[in-house]
Design a protein around this motif. Sequence first.
Motif, PDB file in Angstrom:
ATOM      1  N   GLY A  17      33.182  77.367 -18.333  1.00 49.19           N
ATOM      2  CA  GLY A  17      32.673  76.189 -19.023  1.00 49.19           C
ATOM      3  C   GLY A  17      31.201  75.922 -18.785  1.00 49.19           C
ATOM      4  N   GLU A  18      30.613  76.595 -17.796  1.00 51.69           N
ATOM      5  CA  GLU A  18      29.180  76.439 -17.553  1.00 51.69           C
ATOM      6  C   GLU A  18      28.381  77.153 -18.649  1.00 51.69           C
ATOM      7  OE1 GLU A  18      27.737  74.649 -15.130  1.00 51.69           O
ATOM      8  OE2 GLU A  18      29.726  73.983 -14.489  1.00 51.69           O
ATOM      9  N   THR A  19      27.115  76.761 -18.809  1.00 53.19           N
ATOM     10  CA  THR A  19      26.241  77.372 -19.822  1.00 53.19           C
ATOM     11  C   THR A  19      24.911  77.753 -19.205  1.00 53.19           C
ATOM     12  OG1 THR A  19      27.241  76.046 -21.592  1.00 53.19           O
ATOM     13  CG2 THR A  19      25.121  77.061 -22.062  1.00 53.19           C
ATOM     14  N   ASP A  20      24.493  78.992 -19.406  1.00 54.98           N
ATOM     15  CA  ASP A  20      23.156  79.449 -19.044  1.00 54.98           C
ATOM     16  C   ASP A  20      22.310  79.516 -20.305  1.00 54.98           C
ATOM     17  OD1 ASP A  20      23.381  79.597 -16.349  1.00 54.98           O
ATOM     18  OD2 ASP A  20      23.913  81.721 -16.277  1.00 54.98           O
ATOM     19  N   ARG A  21      21.000  79.597 -20.117  1.00 53.25           N
ATOM     20  CA  ARG A  21      20.087  79.649 -21.271  1.00 53.25           C
ATOM     21  C   ARG A  21      19.280  80.938 -21.232  1.00 53.25           C
ATOM     22  NH1 ARG A  21      14.860  77.904 -21.861  1.00 53.25           N
ATOM     23  NH2 ARG A  21      14.959  76.821 -19.856  1.00 53.25           N
TER      24      ARG A  21
END
Length: 528
Positions: A188-192
């Motif tokens: 559920g985490e998001t990196d950019r």
Amino acid sequence: MINNPPTIVRAALAAVLLTLVLHGAPAGARGAGEPVVSEVPAEPERPAPAYGGPALRGPVDPDEYIVGPGDRFSVTLWGQSVVSFTETVTPEGELVLPGIATIPVAGERLEAVKRGVRARLAERYKNVEVSVSLTELRRIQVNVLGEVASPGVYVGTALDPSSVLVEKAGGLLEGASLRNIEVGRRDGETDRLDLVRYANTSDVSANPPILDGDVIFVPHATSFVRISGGVARPDLYEFVAGETVESLIEVAGGLARGAFADTVEIHRFDDDLTTSSFLLDVSSPAGRTHRLRDGDQVVVRVDPHWRVVRSVGVEGEVVYPGDYGIDEGADRLSDVLERAGGPTAEASLKDARIMRLPEEEEIDPEFERLKAVAANDMSDTEYAYFKTKSRARSGAVVVDFESVLAGDESQDVLLAHGDVIVVPRAEVTVEVAGQVASPGKVPHVPGKRYEFYVEQAGGYTSTAKRNSTRVIKSGTGEHRKARLAGVLEPGDAVWVPETPEGDWWESLQEVVGFATSLLTIYLLLERK
């Protein structure tokens, strides 16, 4: 014969072999002191990956690499004998040590996994050394969606950065985001993914590696900020939420030489219609961490006088022609001529000149008009004005080079940035052009007037307008009537214009008209 023993059988066999190898075999089973090299029955050898394996950028960093299902490990134990076996992380994320333990490893750093395996084996076997190596990387399926040429599922390895998967999807479409690409993780985490920051600053954290179950989504770019002035790459950049003035300057290549860090201007939209401006000191913590907004314009001021390179050009007959740096306001013509090695033996100092570009050249409408008018159609005043303007050399600085080299300080002018010193080759000919039999250059003979050179060029043609012959002086570009020009000098030119077609017909008409008038008068007198 069983070629592929079940896992339970393999584990039992491994346990027996490990016991025999590490604690010694029965007497007579091997020679005294002879090491036994054994290998636990392994899974059938798998073919090499179809893609040829990953192209590694360097050794795998154990502190960074995340272990997952499909990674393959080699375990070696050194005791009285040597035992090696290989195992692959199961789809459930576990590493099975045959007959010893099953260790959950998915999501753990490689270094932590290696420590855990060594610790579990050390609990079971004493006085042995254990090495654990990652021998094969797992393959990962990643969804690449959004503004890419070919959205879909693509395969990479755990060492591939996110940008590699974007490339596999055909690259970005026009208008796609370059700095706000989302890398969604399974937890559920998001990196950019920030391709601009990664490319401009080599910040590897802006290009995170892929993990199992990732979804890479490329949105359309909708927000921008502009930075101009004293940075290495002034441009319009996509806006990133939370970006500071300092980080934008980093993306733009950093401050340029001579940039003012204490007076960076921010021009901002307060609402849809009104704007405001304020200054920041980016050398202070508050200025560096000031957050930007969508639509901001950042202007980094630059000292216009900071280490400006000022130079002049030297062309023609000098020993070392080229560009020379000057200290404007101090260096004179003689200084640069000396550094250029002085004039050569073929130089014409009387024709040498300095060309200086005017700050803003004004256009003379009258002169531009006369350029399109034939000389015969000009009035005497217009022709005189046209000749004067034609002779003028825009930007020429009048200097007597011979006097300068003789030490006359009154002629030794100060040079300005952009000046061009032109020292032409000395002419030993006189050019004859126009309506002569053989136009061209005629060797100069001291003391001769224009008639001599016209004769040397084959004489006048039948269409020559002899009375309009002109001499053009080489030193000044002045046009003179030939009969008043006197003795010609090397480099002078003789111009013989052509008689216009209408001149002879008009002259004939005038003669016939005059003769007719005389005849009429004569006949009238005879009748009386």
